[in-house]
Enzyme design. Structure first.
Site, mmCIF file in Angstrom:
data_model
loop_
_atom_site.group_PDB
_atom_site.id
_atom_site.type_symbol
_atom_site.label_atom_id
_atom_site.label_comp_id
_atom_site.label_asym_id
_atom_site.label_seq_id
_atom_site.Cartn_x
_atom_site.Cartn_y
_atom_site.Cartn_z
ATOM 1 N N GLU A 34 17.648 -32.805 -19.649
ATOM 2 C CA GLU A 34 18.861 -32.448 -18.739
ATOM 3 C C GLU A 34 18.414 -31.324 -17.840
ATOM 4 O OE1 GLU A 34 22.255 -30.355 -20.755
ATOM 5 O OE2 GLU A 34 23.094 -29.985 -19.118
ATOM 6 N N ASP A 45 28.318 -21.040 -17.884
ATOM 7 C CA ASP A 45 26.991 -20.730 -18.430
ATOM 8 C C ASP A 45 27.144 -19.337 -19.010
ATOM 9 O OD1 ASP A 45 25.253 -23.078 -18.338
ATOM 10 O OD2 ASP A 45 25.462 -22.725 -16.122
#
Ligand code: PLP
Lengths: 255, 422
Positions: A34, A45
């Site tokens: 990824e 995040d």
């Protein structure tokens, strides 16, 4: 051996060293890569990936050069001899980067560079600006994201789109043992898997026990921040040292 | 005349572009908002606090001396900055905090840039007995210390944000991250008419009291003078004071509605915070689609304004759509023009505009000069300038101000005071 989707940030710590990270992940046995394109405002995040994103931007990341890097990583992975062939690459980023380039063009460029699919957390499957359709046109997939806390009706609507992969963000970091994966969580994973969809699940996975607990319920376990932190610990070392450290960390998780 | 309460999208702008984890709280919020807006009891609660705590209605001033000096249209000033805590931000904080309490939430989080929204939210939380955490960029904490002091005085925790540019947008990111993990007991009070739906609709509804009062005051004070209103003027950061001020007039053709953005030091990237008139690009950032200051790749660009409250790269989606449709016109005022307008109204009228609002004042001055004397221009003084003392005095106060600060530090040291809980 557990299947891992191993996460990295393009251009973190810099271009050359991020290529070394990719090599280390391949060496360490990643089943999928990824690759995150850094965005200035990564709202989904945590601190490790935020800091990595900022440093990657400071290191001169651009979307065009990001695709170049993906191309190199795809070639590198393709040259790996082994029974499983090359690890497929999923490109993860935020809507702003995709929209700015034009959704169709972004997807086309990503596929041309070697991406198998895309993970776009702030493009919900029912308002995705045409991303899934564009991916289909170009022979790739968008991997929609869901959470274990989503109401059943929302998950049903998602599964009705018949996705090849679904990314399940486990809401709180599961903390180490089988028992921490509660029945509700496993129920969601098993429910998605029963449709034939490949389930990728993660969020806060950082040790072998968690990987083992998840493994029977998913197609692949996603490891993100733990690997980014491993890179952070050796960020200023030469590329070969980074490659070895990352491979070592990943092997600790896969066994 | 009234606009729809829940729109979600405004033309192509708006929407709810969030990670799935935030969908549940936003869906819940949408339902609670619609339900509350249909309940007269909720409006009665708001009206009560507005009268007894906020200080509503806020007055409208006929700026006679200024109008005479300019020799054109008559300028009126909606003195919204006289509201408790010094700005319009309190209207939204009250509405959202009451809604949160109704939803059974016990903890409030907010982001703040200038600190005005943080101070307003902290004050309301003190009043309603809710726990309060305000995210604030480290750069803003350094330049807005007086507001940090007040938030803490109200019992709020000010959480420093060290990521990104360390200003308002980074505080929004951090608040969103908190909320993703805490929504079971926590409501996120966003400070402007932006973010994922239902926020732009909700913030407009809670701020539209400014426009409703303005409508009544126009009849009472402006039309009574035989004047016809040419334009309403408001500064635009995220757009909450502007959309609230304009809301009751959106479905009419008159008057002209003018939003004023921060022209900063000039039109070069990084030197301003103006998104309209070609400088911004359509994008999806922080949960909504609108016009943003982005580079070619879609990365959010740095912004600059002397006024911290306008220093933000995105504009609320409804204003962006109204700009595209032409119903709202956009103008820019530079740092220097805003400061000049602040001096002008202080000297002529005895009111000090907040630096944000002074951008609107600068445009009102420009416009009034061009218009005949039977026209009126109404500018929203969204905030009063007390909070900017340390910025305006640095720009305008000269050596005596510097000497004062120096002596204040000495006094502080001499007294041995280290008061408080730092
Ligand atoms: C007095 C004042 N006016 C205007 C603004 C800008 O916000 P908005 O455009 O949402 O009204 C702020 C923001 O802090 C403010 O403090």
């Amino acid at each position: 051996m557990s299947r891992i989707m191993a996460h990295m940030v393009a251009f973190y710590p810099d271009r050359e060293r991020s290529l070394a990270v990719a090599k280390g992940l391949v060496d360490g046995g990643a089943a999928y890569l990824e690759i995150q394109f850094p965005f200035s405002d990564p709202t989904a995040d945590g601190p490790a990936i935020q800091e990595a994103s900022q440093r990657a931007l400071d290191a001169g990341f651009t979307v065009a050069e990001g695709f170049e890097l993906v191309r190199e990583i795809a070639a590198l992975a393709g040259s790996r001899s082994g029974p499983d062939g090359a690890p497929p690459i999923f490109l993860m980023t935020y809507a702003s980067l995709v929209y700015a380039r034009g959704v169709d063009r972004f997807i086309a460029d990503g596929v041309a560079a070697g991406a198998t699919g895309f993970i776009l957390p702030d493009l919900p499957f029912d308002h995705d600006e045409g991303a899934a359709a564009a991916a289909r046109r170009h022979g790739a997939a968008v991997m929609p994201v869901t959470v274990t806390s989503a109401p059943a009706s929302r998950l049903d609507a998602l599964l009705a789109t018949d996705p090849e992969y679904v990314y399940v963000a486990l809401r709180r970091g599961i903390t180490g043992s089988r028992t921490d994966l509660d029945d509700a969580t496993l129920g969601v994973l098993d429910r998605i898997r029963s449709t034939g969809t490949k389930v990728m699940a993660g969020f806060g996975v950082s040790d072998r026990g968690q990987v083992d607990a998840l493994d029977p319920h998913v197609h692949a376990v996603v490891v993100g921040s733990a690997l980014v932190r491993a890179v952070a610990a050796v960020a200023d070392e030469p590329p070969d040292a980074i490659r070895a450290a990352v491979a070592g960390r990943l092997r600790e998780l896969t066994g | 005349m009234s606009t729809t309460i829940y729109n979600d999208y405004f033309g192509e702008f708006g929407g709810r572009y969030v990670a799935e984890v935030l969908r549940t709280p936003l869906d819940e919020l949408e339902a609670a908002f619609k339900e509350a807006m249909a309940d007269p009891g909720f409006h009665a609660e708001i009206d009560d606090i507005a009268a007894t705590f906020v200080g509503r209605p806020t007055p409208m001033l006929y700026a006679r001396n200024s109008s005479r000096e300019l020799g054109g249209a008559q300028i009126f000033v909606k003195l919204e900055g006289l509201a408790n805590t010094g700005a319009h931000k309190i209207n939204n904080a009250v509405g959202q905090a009451l809604l949160a309490r109704r939803m059974g939430k016990t903890r409030i989080i907010a982001e703040t840039g200038a600190g005005q929204h943080g101070v307003a939210t902290a004050a309301v939380c003190a009043k309603l007995g809710l726990q309060c955490v305000v995210y604030m960029g480290e750069v803003d904490i350094a330049r807005q210390r007086p507001n940090v002091f007040f938030m803490e005085l109200f019992g709020a925790t000010v959480a420093p944000v060290s990521s990104g540019q360390r200003t308002l947008k980074d505080a929004v990111n951090e608040a969103l991250r908190d909320w993703a993990a805490s929504f079971a007991d926590t409501h996120y009070v966003i400070g402007s008419a932006l973010g994922p739906s239902p926020y732009p609709d909700m913030v407009r509804e809670f701020q539209s009291v400014v426009g409703r009062e303005t409508g009544q005051q126009i009849e009472q004070y402006v039309e009574a003078e035989g004047l016809s209103v040419e334009a309403l003027v408001a500064c635009v950061g995220g757009g909450s004071n502007a959309i609230g001020f304009f809301a009751p007039f959106l479905n009419r053709e008159q008057p002209r509605l003018i939003g004023v953005e921060a022209g900063g030091r000039g039109p070069e990237p990084g030197q301003h915070a103006a998104r309209m008139k070609g400088l911004g690009r359509t994008g999806i950032v922080q949960g909504y689609k609108s016009l943003f200051l982005l580079d070619e790749d879609g990365q959010v660009q740095d912004t600059h304004s002397l006024s911290a409250g306008l220093d933000y790269p995105g504009i609320g989606p409804q204003l962006a759509a109204l700009g595209v449709s032409g119903r709202v016109e956009f103008a820019r005022a530079t740092d220097a023009q805003a400061l000049e307008a602040l001096r002008f109204f202080a000297r002529n009228e005895g009111v000090v505009f907040a630096l944000e609002s002074a951008h609107g004042a600068a445009e009102a001055i420009r416009l009034a000069r061009e218009l005949p004397s039977d026209r009126a221009v109404i500018v929203n003084m969204s905030g009063r300038g007390d909070k900017d003392l340390f910025i305006t005095a640095r720009e305008l106060g000269g050596p005596r101000w510097k000497a004062f600060l120096q002596s204040e530090v000495d006094r502080f040291a001499d007294s041995g005071a280290i008061g408080g809980a730092e």
